[in-house]
Write an enzyme that holds these catalytic residues in place. Structure first.
Site, PDB file in Angstrom:
ATOM      1  N   VAL A  63       0.814  -1.225   0.000  1.00 48.14           N
ATOM      2  CA  VAL A  63       0.000   0.000   0.000  1.00 48.14           C
ATOM      3  C   VAL A  63       0.847   1.274   0.000  1.00 48.14           C
ATOM      4  O   VAL A  63       0.316   2.381  -0.097  1.00 48.14           O
ATOM      5  CB  VAL A  63      -1.036   0.038   1.157  1.00 48.14           C
ATOM      6  CG1 VAL A  63      -2.005  -1.119   1.071  1.00 48.14           C
ATOM      7  CG2 VAL A  63      -0.357   0.122   2.521  1.00 48.14           C
ATOM      8  N   TYR A 153       1.165   4.807  22.361  1.00 48.51           N
ATOM      9  CA  TYR A 153       0.497   4.577  21.062  1.00 48.51           C
ATOM     10  C   TYR A 153       0.823   5.727  20.095  1.00 48.51           C
ATOM     11  O   TYR A 153       0.805   5.572  18.876  1.00 48.51           O
ATOM     12  CB  TYR A 153      -1.022   4.408  21.264  1.00 48.51           C
ATOM     13  CG  TYR A 153      -1.711   3.730  20.110  1.00 48.51           C
ATOM     14  CD1 TYR A 153      -1.435   2.403  19.797  1.00 48.51           C
ATOM     15  CD2 TYR A 153      -2.631   4.414  19.328  1.00 48.51           C
ATOM     16  CE1 TYR A 153      -2.057   1.781  18.725  1.00 48.51           C
ATOM     17  CE2 TYR A 153      -3.263   3.801  18.256  1.00 48.51           C
ATOM     18  CZ  TYR A 153      -2.968   2.482  17.965  1.00 48.51           C
ATOM     19  OH  TYR A 153      -3.588   1.871  16.912  1.00 48.51           O
ATOM     20  N   LYS A 160      -4.463   7.108  13.335  1.00 47.28           N
ATOM     21  CA  LYS A 160      -5.824   6.531  13.416  1.00 47.28           C
ATOM     22  C   LYS A 160      -6.884   7.634  13.431  1.00 47.28           C
ATOM     23  O   LYS A 160      -8.000   7.438  12.925  1.00 47.28           O
ATOM     24  CB  LYS A 160      -5.974   5.646  14.658  1.00 47.28           C
ATOM     25  CG  LYS A 160      -5.173   4.347  14.616  1.00 47.28           C
ATOM     26  CD  LYS A 160      -5.554   3.441  13.470  1.00 47.28           C
ATOM     27  CE  LYS A 160      -4.929   2.065  13.587  1.00 47.28           C
ATOM     28  NZ  LYS A 160      -5.024   1.302  12.319  1.00 47.28           N
ATOM     29  N   LEU A 192       1.134  -9.184  15.620  1.00 44.56           N
ATOM     30  CA  LEU A 192       2.471  -8.725  15.247  1.00 44.56           C
ATOM     31  C   LEU A 192       2.560  -7.200  15.342  1.00 44.56           C
ATOM     32  O   LEU A 192       3.509  -6.649  15.903  1.00 44.56           O
ATOM     33  CB  LEU A 192       2.739  -9.173  13.804  1.00 44.56           C
ATOM     34  CG  LEU A 192       4.184  -9.244  13.334  1.00 44.56           C
ATOM     35  CD1 LEU A 192       4.974 -10.236  14.172  1.00 44.56           C
ATOM     36  CD2 LEU A 192       4.211  -9.624  11.857  1.00 44.56           C
TER      37      LEU A 192
HETATM   38  N1  NAD Z   1      -3.877  -5.519  17.478  1.00 45.27           N
HETATM   39  C1  NAD Z   1      -4.551  -4.543  18.044  1.00 45.27           C
HETATM   40  O1  NAD Z   1      -4.572  -4.405  19.282  1.00 45.27           O
HETATM   41  C2  NAD Z   1      -5.344  -3.581  17.192  1.00 45.27           C
HETATM   42  C3  NAD Z   1      -6.373  -2.841  17.793  1.00 45.27           C
HETATM   43  C4  NAD Z   1      -7.098  -1.958  16.999  1.00 45.27           C
HETATM   44  C5  NAD Z   1      -6.789  -1.822  15.666  1.00 45.27           C
HETATM   45  N2  NAD Z   1      -5.771  -2.550  15.111  1.00 45.27           N
HETATM   46  C6  NAD Z   1      -5.491  -2.381  13.679  1.00 45.27           C
HETATM   47  O2  NAD Z   1      -5.816  -3.570  12.996  1.00 45.27           O
HETATM   48  C7  NAD Z   1      -5.125  -3.596  11.760  1.00 45.27           C
HETATM   49  C8  NAD Z   1      -4.477  -4.957  11.556  1.00 45.27           C
HETATM   50  O3  NAD Z   1      -3.387  -5.093  12.468  1.00 45.27           O
HETATM   51  P1  NAD Z   1      -3.155  -6.391  13.364  1.00 45.27           P
HETATM   52  O4  NAD Z   1      -3.164  -5.939  14.770  1.00 45.27           O
HETATM   53  O5  NAD Z   1      -4.029  -7.491  12.940  1.00 45.27           O
HETATM   54  O6  NAD Z   1      -1.618  -6.724  13.064  1.00 45.27           O
HETATM   55  P2  NAD Z   1      -0.894  -7.614  11.929  1.00 45.27           P
HETATM   56  O7  NAD Z   1       0.557  -7.364  12.160  1.00 45.27           O
HETATM   57  O8  NAD Z   1      -1.360  -9.000  11.976  1.00 45.27           O
HETATM   58  O9  NAD Z   1      -1.372  -6.939  10.574  1.00 45.27           O
HETATM   59  C9  NAD Z   1      -0.814  -5.754  10.069  1.00 45.27           C
HETATM   60  C10 NAD Z   1      -0.752  -5.927   8.583  1.00 45.27           C
HETATM   61  O10 NAD Z   1      -0.340  -4.708   7.946  1.00 45.27           O
HETATM   62  C11 NAD Z   1       0.357  -5.102   6.799  1.00 45.27           C
HETATM   63  N3  NAD Z   1       1.144  -4.001   6.237  1.00 45.27           N
HETATM   64  C12 NAD Z   1       2.029  -3.177   6.853  1.00 45.27           C
HETATM   65  N4  NAD Z   1       2.610  -2.358   5.928  1.00 45.27           N
HETATM   66  C13 NAD Z   1       2.056  -2.668   4.721  1.00 45.27           C
HETATM   67  C14 NAD Z   1       2.250  -2.213   3.392  1.00 45.27           C
HETATM   68  N5  NAD Z   1       3.140  -1.250   3.105  1.00 45.27           N
HETATM   69  N6  NAD Z   1       1.513  -2.762   2.393  1.00 45.27           N
HETATM   70  C15 NAD Z   1       0.610  -3.741   2.654  1.00 45.27           C
HETATM   71  N7  NAD Z   1       0.394  -4.229   3.904  1.00 45.27           N
HETATM   72  C16 NAD Z   1       1.117  -3.704   4.914  1.00 45.27           C
HETATM   73  C17 NAD Z   1       1.238  -6.248   7.279  1.00 45.27           C
HETATM   74  O11 NAD Z   1       1.741  -7.020   6.206  1.00 45.27           O
HETATM   75  C18 NAD Z   1       0.265  -7.008   8.153  1.00 45.27           C
HETATM   76  O12 NAD Z   1      -0.386  -8.004   7.404  1.00 45.27           O
HETATM   77  C19 NAD Z   1      -4.156  -2.414  11.798  1.00 45.27           C
HETATM   78  O13 NAD Z   1      -4.730  -1.309  11.145  1.00 45.27           O
HETATM   79  C20 NAD Z   1      -4.060  -2.139  13.286  1.00 45.27           C
HETATM   80  O14 NAD Z   1      -3.649  -0.806  13.570  1.00 45.27           O
HETATM   81  C21 NAD Z   1      -5.068  -3.430  15.847  1.00 45.27           C
END
Ligand code: NAD
Length: 251
Positions: A63, A153, A160, A192
């Site tokens: 992205v 954060y 966000k 992760l």
């Molecule tokens: N884990 C939490 O506590 C939490 C809470 C609220 C929101 N989120 C959000 O949920 C979403 C998913 O994160 P997650 O926690 O499942 O972690 P995750 O590490 O499993 O997923 C993050 C993903 O982002 C992708 N990514 C990063 N840079 C990229 C790029 N340049 N191009 C394409 N993909 C890219 C990674 O490959 C990975 O698959 C994120 O937006 C995160 O901020 C997470």
């Protein structure tokens, strides 16, 4: 009758079995959808294959690059014709911007986090929209740190906040075309991405302690809401960011 029988949904952001995107993919599949996966790079493709096998349709999409996003959705369009939803579960910030003090965030670190974590929703929507069917849905993932100053954060909270604003503006833009854009503000889950935040264990502990049963929200619970929001059953929900955190935001 399932909510998404016969629908094709793109899921971006499965890194491994702990990913929120994986919870979304499972829920979408349970509701009858065919999931089309995108992955960041070859390393992520190998992880993804462990979950979905080597035969399932998947496309590379970094992205950070408009070209990559455009090429990805062209391939998806060629494969699927029409799609019915996109799950954007992608974010990144430098580790040094997820600790310490916000005043130390560099211009470059700020730009990088905003680019990958917030602008990417706009770019993805631009290239996906020509393939999205009537009453389809785009769902992104946010966190309470967009509204409150959650320790460490930092940069991701600022990104966000921009992401949530983008949800509202994109929703206003695209709802006349039958595309609903919404977000989920998920509770902290050990993935992760979250391990990049300094003292992330405290973040998760907080999100467990404040729930009624002291059990944090799961990727399955987030996934179920995602499947609903993508589906035509959520036709009345446009430009909303829904908390799926078992009430953590209340206190
Ligand atoms: N884990 C939490 O506590 C939490 C809470 C609220 C929101 N989120 C959000 O949920 C979403 C998913 O994160 P997650 O926690 O499942 O972690 P995750 O590490 O499993 O997923 C993050 C993903 O982002 C992708 N990514 C990063 N840079 C990229 C790029 N340049 N191009 C394409 N993909 C890219 C990674 O490959 C990975 O698959 C994120 O937006 C995160 O901020 C997470």
């Amino acid at each position: 009758m399932s909510l998404l029988t016969g629908k094709k949904i793109v899921v971006m952001g499965v890194a491994n079995k702990r990913s929120i995107a994986w919870g979304c993919a499972k829920a979408l599949t349970d509701q009858g959808a065919e999931v089309i996966y995108t992955y960041q790079n070859e390393r992520m493709a190998k992880q993804l294959e462990k979950l979905i096998g080597s035969e399932a349709f998947k496309v590379e999409c970094d992205v950070a690059s408009d070209e990559s996003i455009k090429e990805c959705f062209t391939k998806i369009g060629d494969y699927a014709g029409e799609i019915h939803g996109v799950v954007h579960a992608v974010a990144y910030a430098n580790k040094e911007d997820l600790s310490g003090s916000v005043v130390d965030i560099s211009r470059a670190g700020y730009a990088l986090a905003q680019d990958i974590s917030a602008y990417s929703l706009i770019a993805v929507t631009r290239y996906a929209k020509d393939y999205l069917a009537q009453n389809s849905g785009i769902v992104t993932l946010s966190y309470l740190g967009s509204q409150r100053a959650v320790p460490n954060y930092n940069m991701m909270g600022i990104a966000k906040a921009a992401l949530e604003a983008a949800v509202r503006y994109l929703a206003a833009d695209l709802s006349p075309q039958g595309i609903r854009v919404n977000g989920i503000s998920a509770g902290a889950i050990k993935t992760l991405a979250v391990t990049g935040v300094k003292d992330y264990q405290k973040l998760i502990q907080l999100s467990e302690e404040r729930t009624p049963d002291h059990v944090g929200v799961t990727i399955e619970e987030v996934g179920n809401t995602c499947a609903f929001l993508i589906s035509p059953a959520a036709s009345g929900i446009i430009g909303e960011v829904i908390f799926v955190d078992k009430g953590v935001h209340l206190s």
